[in-house]
Design a protein around this motif. Structure first.
Motif, PDB file in Angstrom:
ATOM      1  N   THR A  69       0.687  -1.233   0.037  1.00 62.33           N
ATOM      2  CA  THR A  69      -0.098   0.044  -0.019  1.00 62.33           C
ATOM      3  C   THR A  69       0.807   1.507  -0.005  1.00 62.33           C
ATOM      4  OG1 THR A  69      -0.203   0.023   2.453  1.00 62.33           O
ATOM      5  CG2 THR A  69      -1.949  -1.101   0.952  1.00 62.33           C
ATOM      6  N   ALA A  70       2.036   1.378   0.546  1.00 65.13           N
ATOM      7  CA  ALA A  70       2.790   2.502   0.597  1.00 65.13           C
ATOM      8  C   ALA A  70       4.330   1.967   0.486  1.00 65.13           C
ATOM      9  CB  ALA A  70       2.756   3.202   2.107  1.00 65.13           C
ATOM     10  N   LEU A  71       5.136   2.663  -0.141  1.00 67.99           N
ATOM     11  CA  LEU A  71       6.604   2.165  -0.229  1.00 67.99           C
ATOM     12  C   LEU A  71       7.374   3.453   0.392  1.00 67.99           C
ATOM     13  CD1 LEU A  71       8.335   0.662  -3.134  1.00 67.99           C
ATOM     14  CD2 LEU A  71       9.412   2.918  -2.381  1.00 67.99           C
ATOM     15  N   ARG A  72       8.136   3.181   1.613  1.00 70.24           N
ATOM     16  CA  ARG A  72       9.176   4.059   2.063  1.00 70.24           C
ATOM     17  C   ARG A  72      10.395   3.342   1.994  1.00 70.24           C
ATOM     18  NH1 ARG A  72      11.388   6.442   6.284  1.00 70.24           N
ATOM     19  NH2 ARG A  72      10.765   8.733   6.602  1.00 70.24           N
ATOM     20  N   THR A  73      11.457   4.145   1.454  1.00 69.19           N
ATOM     21  CA  THR A  73      12.866   3.490   1.638  1.00 69.19           C
ATOM     22  C   THR A  73      13.769   4.862   1.478  1.00 69.19           C
ATOM     23  OG1 THR A  73      14.375   2.247   0.318  1.00 69.19           O
ATOM     24  CG2 THR A  73      12.902   3.285  -0.860  1.00 69.19           C
ATOM     25  N   PRO A  74      14.841   4.753   2.280  1.00 71.40           N
ATOM     26  CA  PRO A  74      15.785   5.961   2.291  1.00 71.40           C
ATOM     27  C   PRO A  74      16.742   5.888   1.124  1.00 71.40           C
ATOM     28  CG  PRO A  74      16.496   4.307   3.842  1.00 71.40           C
ATOM     29  CD  PRO A  74      15.181   3.838   3.209  1.00 71.40           C
ATOM     30  N   VAL A  75      16.665   4.832   0.320  1.00 72.51           N
ATOM     31  CA  VAL A  75      17.792   4.894  -0.873  1.00 72.51           C
ATOM     32  C   VAL A  75      16.875   4.471  -2.011  1.00 72.51           C
ATOM     33  CG1 VAL A  75      19.721   4.136   0.796  1.00 72.51           C
ATOM     34  CG2 VAL A  75      18.208   2.202   0.062  1.00 72.51           C
ATOM     35  N   PRO A  76      17.738   4.859  -3.298  1.00 76.30           N
ATOM     36  CA  PRO A  76      18.596   5.593  -3.395  1.00 76.30           C
ATOM     37  C   PRO A  76      18.737   7.041  -3.046  1.00 76.30           C
ATOM     38  CG  PRO A  76      17.665   5.275  -5.518  1.00 76.30           C
ATOM     39  CD  PRO A  76      16.937   4.404  -4.475  1.00 76.30           C
ATOM     40  N   PHE A  77      17.272   7.397  -2.471  1.00 82.00           N
ATOM     41  CA  PHE A  77      17.166   8.686  -2.071  1.00 82.00           C
ATOM     42  C   PHE A  77      15.882   8.553  -1.323  1.00 82.00           C
ATOM     43  CE2 PHE A  77      15.539   8.904  -6.445  1.00 82.00           C
ATOM     44  CZ  PHE A  77      14.444   9.074  -6.191  1.00 82.00           C
ATOM     45  N   LEU A  78      15.392   9.425  -0.370  1.00 79.89           N
ATOM     46  CA  LEU A  78      14.344   9.221   0.415  1.00 79.89           C
ATOM     47  C   LEU A  78      12.885   9.266  -0.439  1.00 79.89           C
ATOM     48  CD1 LEU A  78      12.971   9.008   3.292  1.00 79.89           C
ATOM     49  CD2 LEU A  78      12.573  11.390   3.305  1.00 79.89           C
ATOM     50  N   ILE A  79      12.416   8.016  -0.386  1.00 82.94           N
ATOM     51  CA  ILE A  79      11.151   8.035  -1.233  1.00 82.94           C
ATOM     52  C   ILE A  79      10.078   7.374  -0.403  1.00 82.94           C
ATOM     53  CG2 ILE A  79      10.165   6.244  -3.335  1.00 82.94           C
ATOM     54  CD1 ILE A  79      13.198   6.173  -4.220  1.00 82.94           C
ATOM     55  N   GLU A  80       9.004   8.233  -0.506  1.00 82.28           N
ATOM     56  CA  GLU A  80       7.472   7.761  -0.002  1.00 82.28           C
ATOM     57  C   GLU A  80       6.467   7.926  -0.951  1.00 82.28           C
ATOM     58  OE1 GLU A  80       7.099  10.237   3.503  1.00 82.28           O
ATOM     59  OE2 GLU A  80       8.833   9.639   4.482  1.00 82.28           O
ATOM     60  N   ILE A  81       6.123   6.857  -1.191  1.00 81.62           N
ATOM     61  CA  ILE A  81       5.122   6.704  -2.328  1.00 81.62           C
ATOM     62  C   ILE A  81       3.655   6.217  -1.961  1.00 81.62           C
ATOM     63  CG2 ILE A  81       4.464   6.055  -4.672  1.00 81.62           C
ATOM     64  CD1 ILE A  81       7.498   6.109  -5.323  1.00 81.62           C
ATOM     65  N   ASP A  82       2.626   6.751  -2.057  1.00 82.79           N
ATOM     66  CA  ASP A  82       1.290   5.989  -1.757  1.00 82.79           C
ATOM     67  C   ASP A  82       1.056   4.970  -3.002  1.00 82.79           C
ATOM     68  OD1 ASP A  82      -1.278   4.939  -1.287  1.00 82.79           O
ATOM     69  OD2 ASP A  82      -2.130   7.039  -0.476  1.00 82.79           O
ATOM     70  N   LEU A  83       1.145   3.653  -2.975  1.00 82.54           N
ATOM     71  CA  LEU A  83       1.049   2.886  -3.835  1.00 82.54           C
ATOM     72  C   LEU A  83      -0.463   2.628  -4.252  1.00 82.54           C
ATOM     73  CD1 LEU A  83       3.499   0.072  -2.939  1.00 82.54           C
ATOM     74  CD2 LEU A  83       3.783   1.928  -4.658  1.00 82.54           C
ATOM     75  N   THR A  84      -1.550   3.015  -3.488  1.00 80.46           N
ATOM     76  CA  THR A  84      -2.821   2.753  -3.727  1.00 80.46           C
ATOM     77  C   THR A  84      -3.246   4.136  -4.703  1.00 80.46           C
ATOM     78  OG1 THR A  84      -3.489   4.204  -1.906  1.00 80.46           O
ATOM     79  CG2 THR A  84      -3.174   2.006  -1.493  1.00 80.46           C
ATOM     80  N   LYS A  85      -2.419   5.104  -4.875  1.00 80.15           N
ATOM     81  CA  LYS A  85      -2.735   6.104  -5.932  1.00 80.15           C
ATOM     82  C   LYS A  85      -2.107   5.916  -7.258  1.00 80.15           C
ATOM     83  CE  LYS A  85      -3.635   9.621  -2.327  1.00 80.15           C
ATOM     84  NZ  LYS A  85      -3.114  11.064  -1.754  1.00 80.15           N
ATOM     85  N   LEU A  86      -1.651   4.707  -7.704  1.00 76.26           N
ATOM     86  CA  LEU A  86      -1.013   4.574  -8.743  1.00 76.26           C
ATOM     87  C   LEU A  86      -2.026   4.140  -9.867  1.00 76.26           C
ATOM     88  CD1 LEU A  86       2.558   2.974  -8.053  1.00 76.26           C
ATOM     89  CD2 LEU A  86       2.009   5.437  -8.194  1.00 76.26           C
ATOM     90  N   ILE A  87      -2.950   3.457  -9.379  1.00 77.45           N
ATOM     91  CA  ILE A  87      -3.938   2.840 -10.415  1.00 77.45           C
ATOM     92  C   ILE A  87      -5.390   3.515 -10.322  1.00 77.45           C
ATOM     93  CG2 ILE A  87      -5.374   0.866 -10.786  1.00 77.45           C
ATOM     94  CD1 ILE A  87      -2.315   0.575 -11.751  1.00 77.45           C
ATOM     95  N   PRO A  88      -5.868   4.076 -11.238  1.00 79.76           N
ATOM     96  CA  PRO A  88      -7.029   4.557 -11.458  1.00 79.76           C
ATOM     97  C   PRO A  88      -8.031   3.782 -10.784  1.00 79.76           C
ATOM     98  CG  PRO A  88      -6.084   5.207 -13.617  1.00 79.76           C
ATOM     99  CD  PRO A  88      -5.387   4.415 -12.699  1.00 79.76           C
ATOM    100  N   GLY A  89      -9.137   4.430  -9.998  1.00 77.78           N
ATOM    101  CA  GLY A  89     -10.101   3.665  -9.371  1.00 77.78           C
ATOM    102  C   GLY A  89      -9.903   3.004  -8.100  1.00 77.78           C
ATOM    103  N   ARG A  90      -8.324   3.061  -7.788  1.00 76.41           N
ATOM    104  CA  ARG A  90      -7.828   2.527  -6.348  1.00 76.41           C
ATOM    105  C   ARG A  90      -7.282   3.611  -5.421  1.00 76.41           C
ATOM    106  NH1 ARG A  90      -7.161  -2.880  -5.143  1.00 76.41           N
ATOM    107  NH2 ARG A  90      -7.922  -4.270  -7.041  1.00 76.41           N
ATOM    108  N   ARG A  91      -7.675   4.891  -5.903  1.00 71.01           N
ATOM    109  CA  ARG A  91      -7.190   5.909  -5.275  1.00 71.01           C
ATOM    110  C   ARG A  91      -7.719   6.364  -3.899  1.00 71.01           C
ATOM    111  NH1 ARG A  91      -4.118   8.958  -9.090  1.00 71.01           N
ATOM    112  NH2 ARG A  91      -4.589   8.107 -11.174  1.00 71.01           N
TER     113      ARG A  91
END
Length: 193
Positions: free
Chosen positions: A170-192
């Motif tokens: 549902t969410a991707l958080r990683t400090p490498v290769p740079f600080l990344i915080e992405i809500d994966l539920t918003k990547l597909i229309p209809g699943r936002r």
């Protein structure tokens, strides 16, 4: 049976080399070289695949610090016999705009969005080849109930192989290769949301 077009015949008994890709204007777009063999994207790509690539690239571009570029569908010359084309790659923003490929030392993250025809290569062959080339980070994006699931790998330098560092649904958080915080539920229309 139809004859194989002349341009598809390897120029030498050993097969194809990485630099040969630049001299095949007849080849379909997204042609890769794996172990000296040409690999074509022959089947139509699903909309899910394209949407995930576009949305993930946009999300990464928003997160990327100055000096970092997120590009799609550019080959990486791993060695003389391998030049795969990942769906997304992360590199420094200082590169030659006329180049047709990157080298492994220019790439910090490679992302493959799995499709039925690429599943085996993405999960096994490319996983091994990107690690052997020294690319620090590799993500494989799979489809699970129409939602993206990101499998994150980091290069273990002593072994020269990737180690899995997480599976993100549902969410991707990683400090490498740079600080990344992405809500994966918003990547597909209809699943936002």
């Amino acid at each position: 049976m139809t004859a194989v077009p002349e341009w598809m015949r390897p120029p030498r008994a050993e097969g194809w080399f990485a630099d040969d890709l630049d001299h095949l204007p007849e080849a379909p777009s997204h042609t890769e070289l794996i172990d000296g063999a040409l690999v074509f994207m022959m089947s139509p790509q699903r909309i899910w695949h394209t949407v995930v690539i576009d949305e993930l690239r946009s999300a990464l571009r928003r997160e990327a610090p100055a000096g970092i570029e997120v590009l799609r569908e550019i080959t990486i010359r791993l060695d003389d016999r391998n030049r795969p084309e990942p769906d997304i790659l992360v590199t420094a923003d200082s590169y030659d705009l006329g180049a047709t490929f990157f080298t492994p030392d220019q790439v910090s993250l490679v992302i493959e969005v799995v499709s039925p025809e690429s599943a085996y290569r993405d999960r096994t062959i490319k996983l091994r080849k990107y690690a052997e080339a020294g690319i620090a980070h590799y993500w494989i994006v799979e489809e699970e109930d129409r939602a993206p699931v990101v499998h994150v790998y980091e290069l273990d330098r002593p072994t020269g192989a990737y180690a899995a560092t997480g599976i993100h649904r549902t969410a991707l958080r990683t400090p490498v290769p740079f600080l990344i915080e992405i809500d994966l539920t918003k990547l597909i229309p209809g699943r936002r949301g």
